[in-house]
Scaffold this motif. Structure first.
Motif, PDB file in Angstrom:
ATOM      1  N   LYS A   4      -8.869  47.872  20.870  1.00  0.00           N
ATOM      2  CA  LYS A   4      -7.801  48.840  20.613  1.00  0.00           C
ATOM      3  C   LYS A   4      -6.543  48.455  21.361  1.00  0.00           C
ATOM      4  O   LYS A   4      -6.579  47.654  22.295  1.00  0.00           O
ATOM      5  CB  LYS A   4      -8.237  50.250  20.976  1.00  0.00           C
ATOM      6  CG  LYS A   4      -8.606  50.467  22.420  1.00  0.00           C
ATOM      7  CD  LYS A   4      -9.077  51.900  22.609  1.00  0.00           C
ATOM      8  CE  LYS A   4      -9.601  52.103  24.014  1.00  0.00           C
ATOM      9  NZ  LYS A   4     -10.038  53.477  24.229  1.00  0.00           N
ATOM     10  N   GLU A   6      -3.553  50.272  23.416  1.00  0.00           N
ATOM     11  CA  GLU A   6      -3.129  51.520  24.061  1.00  0.00           C
ATOM     12  C   GLU A   6      -1.658  51.448  24.421  1.00  0.00           C
ATOM     13  O   GLU A   6      -1.178  50.418  24.883  1.00  0.00           O
ATOM     14  CB  GLU A   6      -3.910  51.756  25.349  1.00  0.00           C
ATOM     15  CG  GLU A   6      -5.350  52.114  25.170  1.00  0.00           C
ATOM     16  CD  GLU A   6      -6.032  52.411  26.495  1.00  0.00           C
ATOM     17  OE1 GLU A   6      -5.439  52.167  27.576  1.00  0.00           O
ATOM     18  OE2 GLU A   6      -7.177  52.887  26.452  1.00  0.00           O
ATOM     19  N   LEU A  19      -6.921  45.873  24.428  1.00  0.00           N
ATOM     20  CA  LEU A  19      -8.224  45.928  25.092  1.00  0.00           C
ATOM     21  C   LEU A  19      -9.313  45.426  24.143  1.00  0.00           C
ATOM     22  O   LEU A  19      -9.246  45.653  22.940  1.00  0.00           O
ATOM     23  CB  LEU A  19      -8.545  47.370  25.499  1.00  0.00           C
ATOM     24  CG  LEU A  19      -7.503  48.083  26.360  1.00  0.00           C
ATOM     25  CD1 LEU A  19      -7.858  49.553  26.477  1.00  0.00           C
ATOM     26  CD2 LEU A  19      -7.407  47.444  27.718  1.00  0.00           C
ATOM     27  N   ARG A  21     -13.616  45.306  23.170  1.00  0.00           N
ATOM     28  CA  ARG A  21     -14.602  46.375  22.978  1.00  0.00           C
ATOM     29  C   ARG A  21     -15.110  46.960  24.289  1.00  0.00           C
ATOM     30  O   ARG A  21     -15.488  48.122  24.354  1.00  0.00           O
ATOM     31  CB  ARG A  21     -15.800  45.844  22.199  1.00  0.00           C
ATOM     32  CG  ARG A  21     -15.505  45.565  20.774  1.00  0.00           C
ATOM     33  CD  ARG A  21     -16.734  45.072  20.069  1.00  0.00           C
ATOM     34  NE  ARG A  21     -16.393  44.662  18.720  1.00  0.00           N
ATOM     35  CZ  ARG A  21     -17.260  44.209  17.856  1.00  0.00           C
ATOM     36  NH1 ARG A  21     -18.523  44.085  18.194  1.00  0.00           N
ATOM     37  NH2 ARG A  21     -16.871  43.866  16.658  1.00  0.00           N
ATOM     38  N   ASN A  22     -15.128  46.157  25.335  1.00  0.00           N
ATOM     39  CA  ASN A  22     -15.614  46.624  26.637  1.00  0.00           C
ATOM     40  C   ASN A  22     -14.537  47.327  27.444  1.00  0.00           C
ATOM     41  O   ASN A  22     -14.786  47.763  28.568  1.00  0.00           O
ATOM     42  CB  ASN A  22     -16.163  45.450  27.442  1.00  0.00           C
ATOM     43  CG  ASN A  22     -17.336  44.788  26.762  1.00  0.00           C
ATOM     44  OD1 ASN A  22     -18.114  45.449  26.088  1.00  0.00           O
ATOM     45  ND2 ASN A  22     -17.454  43.490  26.929  1.00  0.00           N
ATOM     46  N   GLY A  23     -13.332  47.416  26.903  1.00  0.00           N
ATOM     47  CA  GLY A  23     -12.241  48.069  27.615  1.00  0.00           C
ATOM     48  C   GLY A  23     -11.510  47.159  28.587  1.00  0.00           C
ATOM     49  O   GLY A  23     -10.680  47.617  29.360  1.00  0.00           O
ATOM     50  N   GLU A  24     -11.805  45.854  28.521  1.00  0.00           N
ATOM     51  CA  GLU A  24     -11.129  44.902  29.412  1.00  0.00           C
ATOM     52  C   GLU A  24      -9.773  44.527  28.823  1.00  0.00           C
ATOM     53  O   GLU A  24      -9.641  44.332  27.617  1.00  0.00           O
ATOM     54  CB  GLU A  24     -11.988  43.651  29.572  1.00  0.00           C
ATOM     55  CG  GLU A  24     -13.337  43.917  30.186  1.00  0.00           C
ATOM     56  CD  GLU A  24     -14.296  42.753  30.013  1.00  0.00           C
ATOM     57  OE1 GLU A  24     -14.077  41.913  29.112  1.00  0.00           O
ATOM     58  OE2 GLU A  24     -15.274  42.692  30.772  1.00  0.00           O
ATOM     59  N   LYS A  25      -8.770  44.404  29.688  1.00  0.00           N
ATOM     60  CA  LYS A  25      -7.413  44.086  29.251  1.00  0.00           C
ATOM     61  C   LYS A  25      -7.322  42.617  28.838  1.00  0.00           C
ATOM     62  O   LYS A  25      -7.681  41.733  29.598  1.00  0.00           O
ATOM     63  CB  LYS A  25      -6.422  44.365  30.370  1.00  0.00           C
ATOM     64  CG  LYS A  25      -4.986  44.209  29.938  1.00  0.00           C
ATOM     65  CD  LYS A  25      -3.928  44.305  31.012  1.00  0.00           C
ATOM     66  CE  LYS A  25      -4.184  45.136  32.174  1.00  0.00           C
ATOM     67  NZ  LYS A  25      -3.056  45.170  33.110  1.00  0.00           N
TER      68      LYS A  25
END
Length: 76
Positions: A4, A6, A19, A21-25
């Motif tokens: 995604k 943000e 980001l 899938r794991n939310g890592e930048k």
């Protein structure tokens, strides 16, 4: 959805962050003055990346490929 984008605010400036899938930048944009321009840039990136082709830029391009990449010369 693979990841995604943000939109974040820091002080008076906005930026977008990509980001996984794991939310890592993965990627962070430079600062924008307003939210609409940040959203337009993030949207353009999403559209470009979804239809993007992976190109190996480490190999030198052939002369024919370089010629076709240039704008065509119009004859007078």
């Amino acid at each position: 959805m693979a990841g995604k984008i943000e939109i974040r605010k820091r002080g008076e400036k906005f930026r977008f962050v990509v980001l996984n899938r794991n939310g890592e930048k993965l990627l962070q944009s430079g600062p924008f003055d307003d939210k609409p321009s940040t959203k337009r840039a993030a949207s353009s990136l999403a559209k470009a990346a979804s239809g993007a082709e992976i190109v190996d830029a480490t190999k030198p391009a052939t002369a024919a490929a370089k010629r076709s990449a240039r704008r065509p010369v119009s004859k007078r």
